[in-house]
Motif scaffolding. Structure first.
Motif, PDB file in Angstrom:
ATOM      1  N   ALA A   5       0.831  -1.204   0.000  1.00  0.00           N
ATOM      2  CA  ALA A   5       0.000   0.000   0.000  1.00  0.00           C
ATOM      3  C   ALA A   5       0.868   1.256   0.000  1.00  0.00           C
ATOM      4  N   LEU A   6       1.904   1.265   0.818  1.00  0.00           N
ATOM      5  CA  LEU A   6       2.816   2.401   0.874  1.00  0.00           C
ATOM      6  C   LEU A   6       3.573   2.569  -0.441  1.00  0.00           C
ATOM      7  N   LEU A   7       4.003   1.476  -1.031  1.00  0.00           N
ATOM      8  CA  LEU A   7       4.692   1.529  -2.319  1.00  0.00           C
ATOM      9  C   LEU A   7       3.803   2.153  -3.395  1.00  0.00           C
ATOM     10  N   LEU A   8       2.533   1.788  -3.405  1.00  0.00           N
ATOM     11  CA  LEU A   8       1.611   2.366  -4.384  1.00  0.00           C
ATOM     12  C   LEU A   8       1.480   3.874  -4.192  1.00  0.00           C
ATOM     13  N   LEU A   9       1.423   4.322  -2.946  1.00  0.00           N
ATOM     14  CA  LEU A   9       1.361   5.761  -2.677  1.00  0.00           C
ATOM     15  C   LEU A   9       2.642   6.452  -3.155  1.00  0.00           C
ATOM     16  N   MET A  45       2.494   6.814  -6.815  1.00  0.00           N
ATOM     17  CA  MET A  45       1.567   7.887  -7.188  1.00  0.00           C
ATOM     18  C   MET A  45       2.191   9.263  -7.020  1.00  0.00           C
ATOM     19  N   LEU A  46       2.964   9.432  -5.963  1.00  0.00           N
ATOM     20  CA  LEU A  46       3.533  10.743  -5.655  1.00  0.00           C
ATOM     21  C   LEU A  46       4.852  11.031  -6.362  1.00  0.00           C
ATOM     22  N   ALA A  47       5.664  10.005  -6.609  1.00  0.00           N
ATOM     23  CA  ALA A  47       7.037  10.245  -7.056  1.00  0.00           C
ATOM     24  C   ALA A  47       7.370   9.765  -8.461  1.00  0.00           C
ATOM     25  N   ALA A  48       6.654   8.803  -8.974  1.00  0.00           N
ATOM     26  CA  ALA A  48       7.014   8.240 -10.283  1.00  0.00           C
ATOM     27  C   ALA A  48       6.535   9.150 -11.416  1.00  0.00           C
ATOM     28  N   PRO A  49       7.257   9.154 -12.521  1.00  0.00           N
ATOM     29  CA  PRO A  49       6.814   9.932 -13.685  1.00  0.00           C
ATOM     30  C   PRO A  49       5.709   9.171 -14.427  1.00  0.00           C
ATOM     31  N   LEU A  50       4.474   9.415 -14.046  1.00  0.00           N
ATOM     32  CA  LEU A  50       3.347   8.660 -14.582  1.00  0.00           C
ATOM     33  C   LEU A  50       2.686   9.370 -15.757  1.00  0.00           C
ATOM     34  N   THR A  51       2.206   8.579 -16.691  1.00  0.00           N
ATOM     35  CA  THR A  51       1.301   9.053 -17.733  1.00  0.00           C
ATOM     36  C   THR A  51      -0.115   8.830 -17.197  1.00  0.00           C
ATOM     37  N   PRO A  52      -1.131   9.423 -17.801  1.00  0.00           N
ATOM     38  CA  PRO A  52      -2.493   9.146 -17.335  1.00  0.00           C
ATOM     39  C   PRO A  52      -2.845   7.657 -17.339  1.00  0.00           C
ATOM     40  N   VAL A  53      -2.387   6.907 -18.331  1.00  0.00           N
ATOM     41  CA  VAL A  53      -2.688   5.475 -18.392  1.00  0.00           C
ATOM     42  C   VAL A  53      -2.036   4.744 -17.225  1.00  0.00           C
ATOM     43  N   ARG A  54      -0.777   5.020 -16.976  1.00  0.00           N
ATOM     44  CA  ARG A  54      -0.079   4.376 -15.846  1.00  0.00           C
ATOM     45  C   ARG A  54      -0.668   4.810 -14.521  1.00  0.00           C
ATOM     46  N   ASP A  81      -9.313  -2.228   8.197  1.00  0.00           N
ATOM     47  CA  ASP A  81     -10.096  -1.056   8.580  1.00  0.00           C
ATOM     48  C   ASP A  81      -9.364  -0.131   9.541  1.00  0.00           C
ATOM     49  N   GLY A  82      -8.493  -0.661  10.365  1.00  0.00           N
ATOM     50  CA  GLY A  82      -7.792   0.170  11.331  1.00  0.00           C
ATOM     51  C   GLY A  82      -6.574   0.878  10.765  1.00  0.00           C
ATOM     52  N   SER A  83      -6.238   0.607   9.511  1.00  0.00           N
ATOM     53  CA  SER A  83      -5.041   1.198   8.918  1.00  0.00           C
ATOM     54  C   SER A  83      -5.365   2.558   8.296  1.00  0.00           C
ATOM     55  N   ILE A  84      -4.326   3.317   8.043  1.00  0.00           N
ATOM     56  CA  ILE A  84      -4.487   4.619   7.398  1.00  0.00           C
ATOM     57  C   ILE A  84      -5.022   4.466   5.977  1.00  0.00           C
ATOM     58  N   TRP A  85      -4.813   3.317   5.395  1.00  0.00           N
ATOM     59  CA  TRP A  85      -5.230   3.066   4.016  1.00  0.00           C
ATOM     60  C   TRP A  85      -6.744   2.939   3.889  1.00  0.00           C
ATOM     61  N   ALA A  86      -7.437   2.727   4.983  1.00  0.00           N
ATOM     62  CA  ALA A  86      -8.896   2.595   4.939  1.00  0.00           C
ATOM     63  C   ALA A  86      -9.578   3.939   4.690  1.00  0.00           C
ATOM     64  N   ALA A  87      -8.958   5.038   5.108  1.00  0.00           N
ATOM     65  CA  ALA A  87      -9.593   6.357   5.003  1.00  0.00           C
ATOM     66  C   ALA A  87      -9.933   6.742   3.556  1.00  0.00           C
ATOM     67  N   PRO A  88      -8.987   6.675   2.597  1.00  0.00           N
ATOM     68  CA  PRO A  88      -9.374   7.062   1.236  1.00  0.00           C
ATOM     69  C   PRO A  88     -10.435   6.144   0.632  1.00  0.00           C
ATOM     70  N   VAL A  89     -10.383   4.872   0.986  1.00  0.00           N
ATOM     71  CA  VAL A  89     -11.364   3.921   0.463  1.00  0.00           C
ATOM     72  C   VAL A  89     -12.744   4.230   1.025  1.00  0.00           C
TER      73      VAL A  89
END
Length: 149
Positions: free
Chosen positions: A96-100, A103-112, A129-137
């Protein structure tokens, strides 16, 4: 001319349903990422729309659950959460942290960006549910519920 009385189950657009929301967000994502019409997504638009679409997929189930299943199979194949994967002991929180970070640091195209956000929409709830990752979901699910009821 008679109009039907509003019901407590109607929403802003009438009853759309979880499958309808998934369908509409998928169409918006595809057309926005293609960028040939009136809507042209940049990275941020693709991230948000894909995350909302993935959240709708989880709620809709049926055929919409397949991208989530594929993501789960990929994580299982990499040994995430087993303690003995090919990359060592990697938990779902690390993914989950790697995905964030991507999202924040990689040079992404809209498709990626759309692909990463879609994967995040399936991985983040798996962190619990108790993790920080539950909030955006939970926020995304609440927004979708307000729109499509």
């Amino acid at each position: 001319m008679h109009h039907a009385a509003p019901t407590t189950t109607s929403a802003v657009f009438g009853v759309v349903g979880s499958g309808g929301i998934a369908l509409c967000l998928t169409a918006l994502l595809v057309f926005g990422v293609m960028g040939k019409g009136k809507i042209k997504f940049g990275v941020r638009g693709a991230l948000v729309t894909a995350f909302l679409a993935g959240t709708a997929y989880v709620a809709a189930g049926k055929i919409w659950a397949n991208p989530g299943r594929i993501t789960e199979q990929g994580l299982t194949g990499l040994g995430v959460g087993t303690g003995n994967g090919p990359f060592g002991d990697i938990g779902i929180g690390a993914v989950a942290l790697l995905l964030l970070i991507i999202m924040l640091a990689a040079p992404l195209t809209p498709v990626r960006a759309a692909a990463v956000a879609m994967i995040a929409s399936f991985v983040w709830p798996a962190a619990g549910d108790g993790s920080i990752w539950a909030a955006p979901v939970q926020f995304a699910a609440a927004v979708l519920l307000m729109v499509g009821g």
